[in-house]
Design a protein around this motif. Structure first.
Motif, PDB file in Angstrom:
ATOM      1  N   LEU A 136       0.828  -1.200   0.000  1.00  0.00           N
ATOM      2  CA  LEU A 136       0.000   0.000   0.000  1.00  0.00           C
ATOM      3  C   LEU A 136       0.866   1.255   0.000  1.00  0.00           C
ATOM      4  CD1 LEU A 136      -2.767  -0.894   2.629  1.00  0.00           C
ATOM      5  CD2 LEU A 136      -2.656  -1.474   0.190  1.00  0.00           C
ATOM      6  N   GLN A 137       0.275   2.355  -0.427  1.00  0.00           N
ATOM      7  CA  GLN A 137       0.951   3.633  -0.316  1.00  0.00           C
ATOM      8  C   GLN A 137       0.983   4.062   1.144  1.00  0.00           C
ATOM      9  OE1 GLN A 137      -1.099   6.288  -2.988  1.00  0.00           O
ATOM     10  NE2 GLN A 137      -0.672   5.020  -4.786  1.00  0.00           N
ATOM     11  N   GLU A 138       1.895   4.953   1.461  1.00  0.00           N
ATOM     12  CA  GLU A 138       2.096   5.339   2.858  1.00  0.00           C
ATOM     13  C   GLU A 138       0.811   5.871   3.493  1.00  0.00           C
ATOM     14  OE1 GLU A 138       4.901   8.359   5.529  1.00  0.00           O
ATOM     15  OE2 GLU A 138       5.381   7.959   3.419  1.00  0.00           O
ATOM     16  N   SER A 139       0.083   6.688   2.762  1.00  0.00           N
ATOM     17  CA  SER A 139      -1.161   7.241   3.314  1.00  0.00           C
ATOM     18  C   SER A 139      -2.197   6.149   3.547  1.00  0.00           C
ATOM     19  CB  SER A 139      -1.729   8.302   2.375  1.00  0.00           C
ATOM     20  OG  SER A 139      -2.019   7.740   1.098  1.00  0.00           O
TER      21      SER A 139
ATOM     22  N   SER B  39       2.455  -0.629  -8.735  1.00  0.00           N
ATOM     23  CA  SER B  39       3.069   0.565  -8.157  1.00  0.00           C
ATOM     24  C   SER B  39       2.534   1.859  -8.761  1.00  0.00           C
ATOM     25  CB  SER B  39       4.584   0.511  -8.353  1.00  0.00           C
ATOM     26  OG  SER B  39       4.899   0.426  -9.741  1.00  0.00           O
ATOM     27  N   ALA B  40       1.876   1.754  -9.918  1.00  0.00           N
ATOM     28  CA  ALA B  40       1.354   2.958 -10.584  1.00  0.00           C
ATOM     29  C   ALA B  40      -0.150   3.142 -10.396  1.00  0.00           C
ATOM     30  CB  ALA B  40       1.682   2.911 -12.076  1.00  0.00           C
ATOM     31  N   THR B  41      -0.758   2.306  -9.581  1.00  0.00           N
ATOM     32  CA  THR B  41      -2.219   2.373  -9.402  1.00  0.00           C
ATOM     33  C   THR B  41      -2.570   3.391  -8.315  1.00  0.00           C
ATOM     34  OG1 THR B  41      -2.130   0.497  -7.872  1.00  0.00           O
ATOM     35  CG2 THR B  41      -2.580   0.004 -10.192  1.00  0.00           C
ATOM     36  N   THR B  42      -2.345   4.632  -8.627  1.00  0.00           N
ATOM     37  CA  THR B  42      -2.653   5.711  -7.681  1.00  0.00           C
ATOM     38  C   THR B  42      -4.151   6.009  -7.713  1.00  0.00           C
ATOM     39  OG1 THR B  42      -0.464   6.690  -8.007  1.00  0.00           O
ATOM     40  CG2 THR B  42      -2.179   8.094  -7.028  1.00  0.00           C
TER      41      THR B  42
ATOM     42  N   TYR C 117      -9.674   5.654 -10.368  1.00  0.00           N
ATOM     43  CA  TYR C 117      -8.326   5.605 -10.933  1.00  0.00           C
ATOM     44  C   TYR C 117      -8.359   6.283 -12.289  1.00  0.00           C
ATOM     45  CZ  TYR C 117      -4.290   3.994 -13.523  1.00  0.00           C
ATOM     46  OH  TYR C 117      -3.168   3.961 -14.301  1.00  0.00           O
ATOM     47  N   LEU C 118      -7.501   7.295 -12.488  1.00  0.00           N
ATOM     48  CA  LEU C 118      -7.390   7.998 -13.756  1.00  0.00           C
ATOM     49  C   LEU C 118      -6.100   7.579 -14.449  1.00  0.00           C
ATOM     50  CD1 LEU C 118      -8.507  11.637 -12.801  1.00  0.00           C
ATOM     51  CD2 LEU C 118      -9.842   9.905 -14.021  1.00  0.00           C
ATOM     52  N   ASP C 119      -6.223   7.132 -15.674  1.00  0.00           N
ATOM     53  CA  ASP C 119      -5.043   6.814 -16.478  1.00  0.00           C
ATOM     54  C   ASP C 119      -4.298   8.125 -16.756  1.00  0.00           C
ATOM     55  OD1 ASP C 119      -3.212   6.287 -18.522  1.00  0.00           O
ATOM     56  OD2 ASP C 119      -4.480   4.739 -19.401  1.00  0.00           O
TER      57      ASP C 119
END
Length: 330
Positions: free
Chosen positions: A43-46, A83-86, A97-99
């Motif tokens: 997961l991301q830090e947040s 890793s790019a799934t922000t 999720y926006l490409d």
């Protein structure tokens, strides 16, 4: 790197993670930092911080599963590495999720969690416009003791319990729940004891709650939407329970079946501001004696597309398999 899907047709997925058996050694949320370190590292830090912020470990586990499912859906259904799934939020605060290369949403998803279960419905590869998704899971036994106490101690009894929630139901739904649901739905009460009568009414209450939540989430709104009371499910019925948690709901041949014994309900009379809603496909299914899950899909630009999609049983995912996939596609 994740491999892009070669499918040109729209893809609809329905997945569930059951967090109840996860990390039994963790009795406090902070212990997940050790026992769930592998999952948290994805997961991301947040997101990690939001998981560990929960007081109850059961809630932290569901939050963890929710984050994992969203990233999994994006990587599984689009050519996007984990890793790019922000994940961001749109103007209505709905996670999306926006490409980054197109500014579009290549996959539409919605997540729900209740009593240890976390479910996701998602649509990808839909190029004819917008695809809306909504899902909600309820558990009739999670608050059973509290609900029974409220009903038995309220001078108005069951009608009083319904009135406590009347601001989020349509007027016709309130009347139906208070006075008509037992006579309208035969077989709703499984026994002759007073608590059986309450359980039957509560099953109808939570079925309606799930249906409304799934619909509202489909629109991107929340329970604070100004039009809540203008939405009504007319003469709805809850699905009959399945015999046990591990016993799947019976799938009837006729998609429009609506009988007293149906464990999956697919036919609904939905009204919005008095007009019949005809562009939303919904399904309400039982999962064991206590759980029900409602699913809603819509394609506003071409309503016939979503109306033709199949809302079948949910696929249960295993945590280790999901983590293996994530690590292989980082």
């Amino acid at each position: 790197m994740a491999s892009p899907s070669n499918k040109k047709e729209p893809v609809l997925v329905q997945w569930i993670l059951d967090t109840r058996p996860w990390y039994p050694e963790a009795t406090q949320t902070k212990q997940l930092e050790t026992h769930a370190s592998r999952a948290l590292s994805l997961l991301q830090e947040s997101e990690r911080a939001s998981v560990l912020r929960y007081f109850h470990v059961r809630d932290a586990k569901m939050s963890l599963a929710s984050h994992l499912l969203k990233h999994y859906a994006i990587t599984k259904l689009t050519p996007t590495p984990w890793s790019a799934t922000t994940i961001t939020r749109n103007s209505k605060t709905k996670p999306i999720y926006l490409d980054p290369s197109t500014g579009q949403e290549p996959v539409s998803f919605n997540v729900t969690h209740q009593a240890g279960l976390v479910a996701l419905v998602a649509v990808a590869n839909y190029h004819a416009g917008q695809a809306d998704t909504g899902v909600d899971v309820v558990c009739t036994s999670e608050r059973r003791d509290r609900d029974h106490k409220l009903i038995l101690t309220d001078p108005a009894g069951w009608p009083g319990f319904v009135d406590m929630h009347a601001d989020v139901f349509g007027p016709g739904e309130v009347t139906y729940l208070k006075y008509r649901v037992l006579s309208a739905v035969s077989g709703l009460v499984s026994g002759s004891k007073p608590e059986d009568l309450i359980d039957g009414k509560l099953r109808a209450f939570y079925a309606l709650w799930a249906l409304r939540e799934a619909y509202i989430k489909l629109t991107g709104e929340a329970l604070l939407a100004e039009w809540l009371r203008e939405l009504e499910f007319v003469s709805f019925r809850p699905p009959r329970p399945t015999e046990a948690w591990e016993v799947p709901a019976r799938e009837d041949d006729d998609d429009d079946v609506d009988t007293d014994t149906a464990q999956v309900i697919r036919k609904f009379d939905i009204r919005f501001r008095g007009e019949k809603v005809e562009d939303v496909k919904m399904c309400l299914r039982s999962m064991g004696p206590d759980y029900m899950i409602a699913t809603a899909v819509r394609t506003p630009d071409r309503k016939e597309d979503a109306l033709g999609w199949e809302l079948g049983p949910y696929e249960f995912l295993e945590l280790d398999e999901l983590l293996d996939f994530a690590e292989a596609n980082r």
